[in-house]
Design a protein around this motif. Structure first.
Motif, short mmCIF file in Angstrom:
data_model
loop_
_atom_site.label_atom_id
_atom_site.label_comp_id
_atom_site.label_asym_id
_atom_site.label_seq_id
_atom_site.Cartn_x
_atom_site.Cartn_y
_atom_site.Cartn_z
N ASN A 180 0.85 -1.20 0.00
CA ASN A 180 0.00 0.00 0.00
C ASN A 180 0.88 1.24 0.00
OD1 ASN A 180 -2.67 -0.66 -0.20
ND2 ASN A 180 -2.95 -0.99 2.00
N LEU A 181 0.68 2.08 -0.96
CA LEU A 181 1.39 3.37 -1.02
C LEU A 181 0.35 4.46 -0.89
CD1 LEU A 181 3.83 2.66 -4.00
CD2 LEU A 181 4.27 2.39 -1.56
N LYS A 182 0.43 5.23 0.19
CA LYS A 182 -0.57 6.26 0.47
C LYS A 182 0.06 7.64 0.36
CE LYS A 182 -3.40 3.43 3.57
NZ LYS A 182 -4.01 3.34 4.92
N ASN A 183 -0.80 8.63 0.09
CA ASN A 183 -0.40 10.04 0.02
C ASN A 183 0.87 10.17 -0.83
OD1 ASN A 183 -0.52 12.78 0.49
ND2 ASN A 183 0.58 12.66 2.46
N LEU A 184 0.73 9.77 -2.08
CA LEU A 184 1.90 9.69 -2.96
C LEU A 184 2.56 11.05 -3.13
CD1 LEU A 184 0.52 7.33 -5.75
CD2 LEU A 184 2.26 6.79 -4.03
N LYS A 185 3.87 11.01 -3.20
CA LYS A 185 4.70 12.19 -3.44
C LYS A 185 5.52 11.95 -4.71
CE LYS A 185 6.55 11.60 0.59
NZ LYS A 185 5.65 10.54 1.09
N PRO A 186 6.03 12.99 -5.31
CA PRO A 186 6.82 12.79 -6.55
C PRO A 186 7.97 11.82 -6.37
CG PRO A 186 6.30 15.10 -6.26
CD PRO A 186 5.86 14.42 -5.00
N GLU A 187 8.61 11.79 -5.19
CA GLU A 187 9.74 10.89 -4.99
C GLU A 187 9.31 9.42 -4.86
OE1 GLU A 187 9.00 13.23 -1.10
OE2 GLU A 187 9.10 13.63 -3.26
N ASP A 188 8.00 9.16 -4.79
CA ASP A 188 7.52 7.78 -4.75
C ASP A 188 7.52 7.13 -6.12
OD1 ASP A 188 7.12 7.81 -1.99
OD2 ASP A 188 5.10 8.64 -2.19
N SER A 189 7.76 7.90 -7.16
CA SER A 189 7.81 7.32 -8.51
C SER A 189 8.98 6.34 -8.61
CB SER A 189 7.97 8.42 -9.55
OG SER A 189 6.87 9.30 -9.52
N GLY A 190 8.79 5.27 -9.38
CA GLY A 190 9.85 4.31 -9.56
C GLY A 190 9.31 2.94 -9.89
N LYS A 191 10.21 1.94 -9.90
CA LYS A 191 9.86 0.55 -10.20
C LYS A 191 9.80 -0.23 -8.89
CE LYS A 191 11.98 0.45 -14.78
NZ LYS A 191 13.00 -0.20 -15.66
N TYR A 192 8.64 -0.81 -8.63
CA TYR A 192 8.44 -1.61 -7.42
C TYR A 192 8.37 -3.08 -7.85
CZ TYR A 192 7.38 2.71 -4.92
OH TYR A 192 7.46 3.96 -4.35
N THR A 193 9.25 -3.90 -7.24
CA THR A 193 9.35 -5.31 -7.60
C THR A 193 9.06 -6.17 -6.38
OG1 THR A 193 11.05 -4.80 -9.25
CG2 THR A 193 10.85 -7.09 -8.56
N CYS A 194 8.22 -7.18 -6.59
CA CYS A 194 8.00 -8.17 -5.54
C CYS A 194 8.75 -9.45 -5.92
CB CYS A 194 6.52 -8.45 -5.34
SG CYS A 194 5.67 -9.17 -6.76
N GLU A 210 4.18 5.96 -11.57
CA GLU A 210 4.53 7.34 -11.93
C GLU A 210 3.60 8.28 -11.17
OE1 GLU A 210 4.97 10.27 -15.83
OE2 GLU A 210 4.22 8.22 -16.05
N VAL A 211 4.17 9.09 -10.30
CA VAL A 211 3.41 10.06 -9.54
C VAL A 211 3.43 11.37 -10.33
CG1 VAL A 211 3.15 11.28 -7.35
CG2 VAL A 211 4.03 8.92 -7.38
N ILE A 212 2.24 11.80 -10.76
CA ILE A 212 2.13 12.96 -11.64
C ILE A 212 2.02 14.22 -10.79
CG2 ILE A 212 0.78 14.01 -13.48
CD1 ILE A 212 -0.26 11.23 -14.15
N GLN A 213 2.95 15.14 -11.00
CA GLN A 213 2.86 16.43 -10.33
C GLN A 213 1.86 17.32 -11.06
OE1 GLN A 213 6.50 18.23 -8.96
NE2 GLN A 213 7.69 16.47 -9.67
N ARG A 214 1.20 18.14 -10.32
CA ARG A 214 0.16 18.98 -10.90
C ARG A 214 0.75 19.96 -11.92
NH1 ARG A 214 -4.57 18.14 -8.71
NH2 ARG A 214 -4.69 17.13 -6.68
#
Length: 466
Positions: A180-194, A210-214
């Motif tokens: 769970n990724l909550k309250n996303l910020k621009p630095e949360d963008s990236g590749k998440y691997t399980c 990809e966290v889109i900035q306004r």
């Protein structure tokens, strides 16, 4: 309509990390619009490694999850056609992993309970199809990697190939199969691997977030709408369009104009060499998931409403669009011949009333004029009494019985005259009487009396004579 103009190799393969281009060799008149889908999902600008070109689809730095079914759909106002591809991703490094699995005499391992060992496998692959996810700042996302195996596998989450700390995983210690990724910020963008593994083997899956900035990205059309629609003649239907944007977008609907009919519209715009007219658009509704919805209603559908419609979403960073077609079924009722209006119903009621009234008035006027013309002035007698310098009364001797008139005398003078005539003797009286009174006469008239004193007055008499 669009048609495939060249030979297509439907089965394509590419090595992991390489670049591949899938062509869409279609042609038509007018040139068709193309859109790409992967496993039923529309490819848009949020898929950063994917780029839609005029000739086809280009995929850079291919990953294992890029394998699947790709469809190029080409559409114009006369039809559509599809070009299908099956993409296979070859991972050279995975060939040696299986050799690490310990094997017994029969090539299989069993645990102490006698249950056969099994490599890990994902149990909910349908929920893992979407591997490229774009979300605006402040939103939330859930990444699933539910798996099974024997022995029970374990899971490790990595971001950009680095393990996530327990603080970053947070409450997911108990629900470790979902991140769970909550309250996303621009630095949360990236590749998440399980990485899911046990003693027998290992599997993994990678999500690109990809966290889109306004105010930094153009709108994205989500879902499958608008879709091709068919409506009965005279019926009602609608197109809808769902747009994801950081700020409230402008959503506009366009309709393709047939060649030679541009003059019927006030203004048209040119999109890709085709003419479109801008349609009136209703209110844009904001949805809880951060997207925006707009509907185009078409009421009392006619044949000219059929054709290509485009939903266009735009903000300050750019625009995205998607097309759909409307088909209007023919009118089941043939047009009836117009009935000419009757002459009576075409006249307004004042005319209907006024014509007879005017005729009656004219007829009455003529009749009154004829009646008045019968009252002719009388001729003076041959000899007037000498004692009257200006004779006031005259006696007309009838010449023709139907056209005679009798002089204007009052009743008293009339009686005195009759007595005078009778006193002249039996010879004269009958002769005069027969000439003077052959019939009954009626006269209504006015005459003027002049007196010595200079007075003038008028009398009106009603006279009956026989």
């Amino acid at each position: 309509p669009p048609r495939i103009a060249d030979k297509v190799i439907h089965r394509q393969s590419v090595r992991l990390g390489r670049t591949i281009k899938l062509l869409c060799p279609v042609e038509g008149d007018p040139p068709p619009l193309t859109m790409w889908m992967k496993d039923g999902r529309t490819i848009h600008s949020g898929w950063t490694r994917f780029r839609i070109l005029q000739q086809g689809l280009k995929i850079k730095e291919v990953e294992s999850e890029d394998a699947g079914t790709y469809i190029c759909k080409a559409t114009n106002g006369f039809g559509s056609t599809n070009v299908n591809y099956t993409l296979i991703v070859i991972d050279d490094a995975s060939s040696g992993k299986d050799s690490q699995v310990p094997e017994g005499s029969n090539g299989e391992y069993e645990d102490h309970s006698g249950k056969q060992w099994a490599r890990p496998r994902f149990t909910q692959p349908a929920k893992m199809r979407r591997r490229v996810i774009a979300r605006p700042v402040g939103s939330s996302i859930r990444l699933k990697c539910v798996a099974s195996g024997n022995p029970r596998p374990d899971i490790t989450w990595l971001k950009d190939n680095k393990p996530l700390t327990p603080q970053e995983i947070g409450e997911n210690k108990k629900k470790k199969w979902t991140l769970n990724l909550k309250n996303l910020k621009p630095e949360d963008s990236g590749k998440y691997t399980c990485r899911v593994f046990n003693k027998v083997g290992e599997i993994n899956a990678t999500y690109k977030v990809e966290v889109i900035q306004r105010t930094r990205s153009k709108p994205i059309l989500t879902g499958t709408h608008p879709v091709n629609t068919t409506v009965d003649y005279g019926g009602t239907t609608s197109f809808q369009c769902k747009v994801r944007s950081d700020v409230k977008p402008v959503i506009q609907w366009l309709k393709r104009v047939e060649y030679g009919t541009e003059s019927k519209y006030n203004s048209t715009i040119d999109v890709g060499g085709q003419k479109f007219v801008v349609l009136p658009t209703g209110e844009v509704w904001s949805r809880p998931d951060g997207s925006y919805l707009n509907k185009l209603m078409i009421t009392r559908a006619k044949e000219e409403d059929a054709g290509m419609y485009i939903c266009l979403g735009a903000n300050t960073m750019g625009y995205s669009f998607r097309s759909a077609f409307l088909t209007v079924l023919p009118d089941p009722k043939p047009p009836s011949a117009p009935v000419p209006p009757s002459s009576a119903s075409s006249l307004p009621w004042p005319v209907i009333i006024g014509i007879p009234a005017g005729a009656v008035f004219i007829f009455g006027t003529i009749l009154l004029w004829l009646c008045q013309s019968r009252k002719k002035p009388c001729s003076p007698p041959a000899a007037a009494p000498a004692h009257r310098p200006q004779p006031r009364d005259r006696i007309c001797v009838p010449q023709v019985p139907d056209k005679d008139c009798i002089s204007s005398i009052n009743y008293e003078e009339y009686v005195a005259q009759q007595q005078h005539l009778l006193s002249q003797g039996p010879g004269l009286a009958p002769a005069m009487a027969s000439k003077m009174y052959p019939k009954i006469y009626t006269d209504i008239h006015t005459h003027t009396h002049s007196h010595v004193e200079g007075k003038v007055h008028q009398h009106q008499h009603i006279q009956y004579q026989c």
